[in-house]
Design an enzyme around this catalytic site. Structure first.
Site, PDB file in Angstrom:
ATOM      1  N   ASP A  49       0.939  -1.179  -0.008  1.00 51.58           N
ATOM      2  CA  ASP A  49      -0.026   0.106   0.084  1.00 51.58           C
ATOM      3  C   ASP A  49       0.885   1.213   0.056  1.00 51.58           C
ATOM      4  OD1 ASP A  49      -2.646   1.224   0.548  1.00 51.58           O
ATOM      5  OD2 ASP A  49      -1.588   1.950   1.994  1.00 51.58           O
ATOM      6  N   TYR A  54       3.336   9.846   0.407  1.00 52.16           N
ATOM      7  CA  TYR A  54       4.335   9.255   1.424  1.00 52.16           C
ATOM      8  C   TYR A  54       5.593   9.580   1.085  1.00 52.16           C
ATOM      9  CZ  TYR A  54       0.242   6.440   2.937  1.00 52.16           C
ATOM     10  OH  TYR A  54      -1.042   6.202   3.262  1.00 52.16           O
ATOM     11  N   LYS A  83      -1.943   6.199  -4.406  1.00 51.00           N
ATOM     12  CA  LYS A  83      -3.260   7.129  -4.045  1.00 51.00           C
ATOM     13  C   LYS A  83      -2.966   8.492  -4.484  1.00 51.00           C
ATOM     14  CE  LYS A  83      -3.744   4.702   0.473  1.00 51.00           C
ATOM     15  NZ  LYS A  83      -2.359   4.681   1.089  1.00 51.00           N
ATOM     16  N   HIS A 116      -6.883   9.577  -2.373  1.00 53.23           N
ATOM     17  CA  HIS A 116      -6.657   9.444  -0.881  1.00 53.23           C
ATOM     18  C   HIS A 116      -7.443  10.321   0.152  1.00 53.23           C
ATOM     19  CE1 HIS A 116      -2.436   9.206   1.495  1.00 53.23           C
ATOM     20  NE2 HIS A 116      -3.592   8.941   2.209  1.00 53.23           N
TER      21      HIS A 116
END
Ligand code: NAP
Length: 319
Positions: A49, A54, A83, A116
């Site tokens: 994931d 990130y 995302k 997201h």
């Protein structure tokens, strides 16, 4: 109660029920995610994931390429999610950001692409755009329009499946009402302290599968308050774990799997990666499931307060 190792998506693909989280911003040194994903794939994980925000899709991509090159897996064995970030909610920007994410990941497609958050920020290269007063700059895009961009990305073969994350029930319904291709998955916070049961039921009734993020309530989050409940210290959980000869983490994950959820625990520690993947040699009885449900405190840890005054802030209604 036996639980399947994967969950069928409406389009026919299977999403492995145990995946690997990669949000490590506050606790991973450079390279740690690459090593963790390599260790995870070697351990047997086939689901990773990721997310644009990130900032480590490149490391994840390097790990995946490494494990493909050394023969451990083929691309088709893996289920990779990423995302769309809030700065690319304009319909045309959705595919543009996914193409950049794929370049970072060194992949031709992802298996699942998620919006997201329902909250859109000013478009551009800065993930958290702010004005001179240090206030986040929002920009408004209809989520039905952003969803059209997700459908474009699927039509273009850049993603096999499309879904959403952190949407409330009304937002889920709006996406469905305007959709040509319905969302097949929603990723939301679920752990024993935050059962999120009403939203899960609402989504399932509409054909969405559900992924539980922060399955441990993100115990090392820097914004933890001193009076927040601590999941791993709950006596009920500790007692069940001791009786089963399992760790509290394993009992949490098994509880979520028995609720039919997909789980994406994050760890950069090899022994924990191993532990978090060993969930199929024990089960929780009905009575133990009931006890685990009794831990619910409706305690959300990802409140995303920076978007509190965004018109699409998702958490201002009960679910
Ligand atoms: N869609 C969204 O908005 C959203 C939001 C949040 C998270 N997510 C996804 O969900 C993933 C998981 O959430 P999260 O990372 O916030 O929290 P989490 O998985 O609930 O907790 C991760 C923390 O638990 C520790 N841990 C892992 N396994 C453990 C074990 N067996 N025993 C004890 N401690 C253990 C990890 O430490 P070590 O790493 O040091 O081992 C890390 O500090 C994220 O990484 C991300 O991929 C998505």
């Amino acid at each position: 109660m036996s639980v399947p190792k994967s969950v069928a998506l409406p389009g026919g693909d299977q999403i492995p029920a145990v995946g690997c989280g990669t949000w490590t911003v506050w606790e991973a040194a450079p390279g740690a995610v690459r090593d963790a994903i390599k260790a995870a794939i070697a351990e047997g994980y086939r689901h990773v994931d990721c997310a644009w925000v990130y900032g480590n899709e490149q490391e994840v991509g390097e790990a995946i390429q490494d494990k493909i090159k050394d023969g451990t897996v083929a691309r088709s064995d893996l289920f990779v999610t990423t995302k769309l970030w809030d700065t690319a909610h304009r319909r045309g920007a959705v595919t543009e950001q996914l193409k950049k994410a794929l370049a970072r990941l060194s992949l031709d497609y992802v298996d699942l692409y998620l919006i997201h958050w329902p909250t859109s920020f000013k478009e551009g290269d800065i993930d958290f755009p702010k004005d001179d007063n240090d206030k986040h700059i929002f920009e408004f895009h209809d989520i039905q329009d952003t969803w059209k961009g997700m459908e474009d990305a699927k039509d273009a073969g850049l993603t096999k499946n499309i879904g959403i994350s952190n949407f409330n029930s009304k937002q889920v319904q709006r996406v469905i009402d305007g959709a040509r291709i319905k969302p097949c998955n929603i990723q939301i916070e679920v752990n024993p302290l935050f059962s999120n049961a009403r939203l899960i039921d609402f989504c399932r009734e509409r054909g969405l599968t559900v992924t539980a993020y922060a399955p441990f309530g993100s115990p090392n989050r820097p914004w933890k308050k001193s009076d927040d409940p601590v999941l791993f210290e709950q006596p009920i959980l500790k007692d069940i774990a001791a009786a089963k000869g399992k760790s509290p983490a394993q009992v949490c994950l098994r509880f979520l799997l028995q609720r039919g959820l997909v789980v994406i625990p994050k760890s950069v520690t090899p022994s924990r990666l191993k532990e978090n993947f060993q969930l199929y040699d024990f089960e929780l009885s009905e009575a133990e499931m009931k006890q685990m449900f009794s831990l619910n405190r409706d305690h959300r840890v990802y409140g995303q307060e920076i978007t509190l005054d965004h018109p699409e802030y998702p958490f201002s209604i009960p679910f």
